[in-house]
Write an enzyme that holds these catalytic residues in place. Structure first.
Site, mmCIF file in Angstrom:
data_model
loop_
_atom_site.group_PDB
_atom_site.id
_atom_site.type_symbol
_atom_site.label_atom_id
_atom_site.label_comp_id
_atom_site.label_asym_id
_atom_site.label_seq_id
_atom_site.Cartn_x
_atom_site.Cartn_y
_atom_site.Cartn_z
ATOM 1 C CB ILE A 50 -5.453 -4.429 19.805
ATOM 2 C CG1 ILE A 50 -6.339 -2.935 20.047
ATOM 3 C CG2 ILE A 50 -6.366 -5.362 19.385
ATOM 4 C CD1 ILE A 50 -7.377 -3.028 21.046
ATOM 5 C CE LYS A 71 -1.519 3.879 13.169
ATOM 6 N NZ LYS A 71 -2.201 2.886 12.318
ATOM 7 C CB VAL A 105 -1.009 0.021 1.228
ATOM 8 C CG1 VAL A 105 -2.215 -1.035 1.028
ATOM 9 C CG2 VAL A 105 -0.399 -0.084 2.511
ATOM 10 C CB SER A 158 -2.958 4.502 17.557
ATOM 11 O OG SER A 158 -2.399 4.426 18.691
ATOM 12 C CE1 TYR A 210 1.739 2.216 14.734
ATOM 13 C CE2 TYR A 210 1.006 3.459 16.739
ATOM 14 C CZ TYR A 210 0.922 2.497 15.926
ATOM 15 O OH TYR A 210 -0.444 1.555 16.108
ATOM 16 C CB ALA A 211 2.805 9.340 18.141
ATOM 17 C CG ASN A 268 -6.017 -2.880 9.907
ATOM 18 O OD1 ASN A 268 -6.108 -2.796 10.781
ATOM 19 N ND2 ASN A 268 -5.165 -4.040 9.388
HETATM 20 P P1 NAP Z 1 -0.572 -6.460 12.333
HETATM 21 O O1 NAP Z 1 -1.070 -7.905 12.836
HETATM 22 O O2 NAP Z 1 0.724 -6.318 12.335
HETATM 23 O O3 NAP Z 1 -1.472 -6.248 11.125
HETATM 24 C C1 NAP Z 1 -0.859 -5.273 10.382
HETATM 25 C C2 NAP Z 1 -0.973 -5.705 8.581
HETATM 26 O O4 NAP Z 1 -0.628 -4.892 7.773
HETATM 27 C C3 NAP Z 1 -0.354 -6.980 8.452
HETATM 28 O O5 NAP Z 1 -0.763 -7.837 7.965
HETATM 29 C C4 NAP Z 1 0.903 -6.341 7.586
HETATM 30 O O6 NAP Z 1 1.598 -7.437 6.928
HETATM 31 C C5 NAP Z 1 0.189 -5.493 6.914
HETATM 32 N N1 NAP Z 1 0.967 -4.512 6.292
HETATM 33 C C6 NAP Z 1 2.413 -3.822 6.675
HETATM 34 N N2 NAP Z 1 2.743 -3.163 5.773
HETATM 35 C C7 NAP Z 1 1.868 -3.245 4.610
HETATM 36 C C8 NAP Z 1 1.997 -2.777 3.316
HETATM 37 N N3 NAP Z 1 3.043 -1.817 3.045
HETATM 38 N N4 NAP Z 1 0.945 -3.114 2.402
HETATM 39 C C9 NAP Z 1 -0.062 -3.941 2.695
HETATM 40 N N5 NAP Z 1 -0.127 -4.511 4.076
HETATM 41 C C10 NAP Z 1 0.928 -4.176 5.163
HETATM 42 O O7 NAP Z 1 -0.981 -5.566 13.598
HETATM 43 P P2 NAP Z 1 -2.427 -5.128 13.961
HETATM 44 O O8 NAP Z 1 -2.221 -5.024 15.356
HETATM 45 O O9 NAP Z 1 -3.509 -5.896 13.545
HETATM 46 O O10 NAP Z 1 -2.574 -3.625 13.516
HETATM 47 C C11 NAP Z 1 -3.324 -3.087 12.555
HETATM 48 C C12 NAP Z 1 -3.712 -1.555 12.569
HETATM 49 O O11 NAP Z 1 -4.209 -1.144 13.777
HETATM 50 C C13 NAP Z 1 -2.393 -0.926 12.294
HETATM 51 O O12 NAP Z 1 -2.599 0.388 11.485
HETATM 52 C C14 NAP Z 1 -1.931 -0.424 13.814
HETATM 53 O O13 NAP Z 1 -0.997 0.842 13.849
HETATM 54 C C15 NAP Z 1 -3.446 -0.274 14.397
HETATM 55 N N6 NAP Z 1 -3.407 -0.314 15.921
HETATM 56 C C16 NAP Z 1 -2.988 -1.420 16.724
HETATM 57 C C17 NAP Z 1 -2.762 -1.557 17.873
HETATM 58 C C18 NAP Z 1 -2.397 -2.645 18.838
HETATM 59 O O14 NAP Z 1 -2.293 -2.856 19.798
HETATM 60 N N7 NAP Z 1 -2.374 -4.156 17.899
HETATM 61 C C19 NAP Z 1 -3.077 -0.346 18.631
HETATM 62 C C20 NAP Z 1 -3.409 0.938 17.787
HETATM 63 C C21 NAP Z 1 -3.378 0.940 16.510
HETATM 64 P P3 NAP Z 1 3.054 -7.954 7.528
HETATM 65 O O15 NAP Z 1 2.527 -9.021 8.480
HETATM 66 O O16 NAP Z 1 3.557 -8.597 6.422
HETATM 67 O O17 NAP Z 1 3.738 -6.666 8.332
#
Ligand code: NAP
Length: 247
Positions: free
Chosen positions: A192, A163, A68, A146, A159-160, A94
């Site tokens: 999460i 977001k 993306v 976030s 990161y912050a 996402n």
């Molecule tokens: P995650 O399991 O690592 O999921 C992120 C997904 O995005 C992964 O499948 C990743 O693929 C994919 N991705 C990364 N770079 C990409 C790219 N260039 N093109 C297409 N896909 C890409 O993490 P998550 O916790 O579910 O996070 C999802 C969203 O929620 C993120 O935006 C994160 O910042 C936000 N968020 C999460 C939390 C938390 O506590 N988990 C808190 C606040 C916000 P790869 O596995 O190959 O990297």
């Protein structure tokens, strides 16, 4: 609704974590799904598995490998989605990564990688999808922000900042696209349980969360489901989903 105009959702980074849970929840709601994944073998296998699960729920789904951060590849992905599924009603931006470190030690590479993945991508994906939604005169855009984008977090300047940028972008497009029947909202998750947080000391974090636990991807998917309703009378908002962490 007939099959030809079945509601369709595109979720980026949908091969794991929150994105995958959102895709499955939307499929349960009757959506067709475009599962975007980072085009590398492990994500491809996970995306195909997600497609199978969605088909098991009786819905159509396609997996599209696309980085993306590549604007041209994103345009092709959106064209393919419309060609194969006919429309896009819901977009969940996402995909996201972390590259944490203190400001004075943060490399240009870690700054740029996070800005490209978490912020520039939201612009690249939303622009062509908004054109599709404008023609439909309806659409729901949901951006994964976030709590760090609202409150900041030491060690996460990159990161912050992305977001916070996503929140500004969401409010702006909410104003810009409202007259075309398109709503845009952001979700601000706290902690999460996903691959992104698996290395954290969760016991310490849980002690600071009033509801006493980390959230699950399904906690976020539940809010995505709500924000995906047709004719939603909510736009430009940031919905905190954090167990009370920042009350
Ligand atoms: P995650 O399991 O690592 O999921 C992120 C997904 O995005 C992964 O499948 C990743 O693929 C994919 N991705 C990364 N770079 C990409 C790219 N260039 N093109 C297409 N896909 C890409 O993490 P998550 O916790 O579910 O996070 C999802 C969203 O929620 C993120 O935006 C994160 O910042 C936000 N968020 C999460 C939390 C938390 O506590 N988990 C808190 C606040 C916000 P790869 O596995 O190959 O990297």
């Amino acid at each position: 609704m007939s099959d030809e105009i079945k509601r369709t959702a595109l979720v980026t980074g949908a091969s794991s974590g929150i994105g995958r849970a959102c895709a499955l929840e939307l499929a349960k709601e009757g959506f067709q799904l475009v599962i975007n994944y980072y085009p590398v073998p492990p994500c491809e296998a996970e995306a195909k598995e997600t497609v199978k699960e969605i088909e098991g729920l009786g819905q159509k789904a396609i997996a599209i490998g696309c980085d993306v951060t590549d604007s041209n590849a994103v345009n092709e992905m959106v064209d393919q989605a419309v060609r194969e599924l006919g429309r896009i009603d819901v977009l969940v931006n996402n995909a996201g990564i972390t590259r944490d470190g203190l400001l004075i030690r943060m490399s240009d590479e870690d700054w740029e990688k996070v800005v490209n993945t978490n912020f520039n991508s939201v612009f690249y994906v939303t622009r062509p999808v908004a054109k599709v939604m404008m023609k439909q005169r309806s659409g729901n855009i949901i951006n994964m922000a976030s709590i760090t984008g609202v409150y900041g977090n030491a060690g996460q300047a990159n990161y912050a900042s992305t977001k916070a940028g996503v929140i500004g972008f969401t409010k702006t497009i909410a104003k810009e696209l409202a007259s075309r029947g398109i709503v845009a909202n952001a979700i601000a998750p706290g902690f999460i349980k996903t691959p992104m947080t698996e290395k954290l000391d969760t016991a310490k974090i849980e002690a600071n969360i009033p509801l006493g636990r980390l959230g699950s991807p399904e906690d976020i998917a539940d809010v995505v489901k709500f924000l995906s309703r047709p004719n939603l009378y909510i736009t430009g908002q940031v919905i905190g989903v954090d167990g009370g962490l920042v009350i």
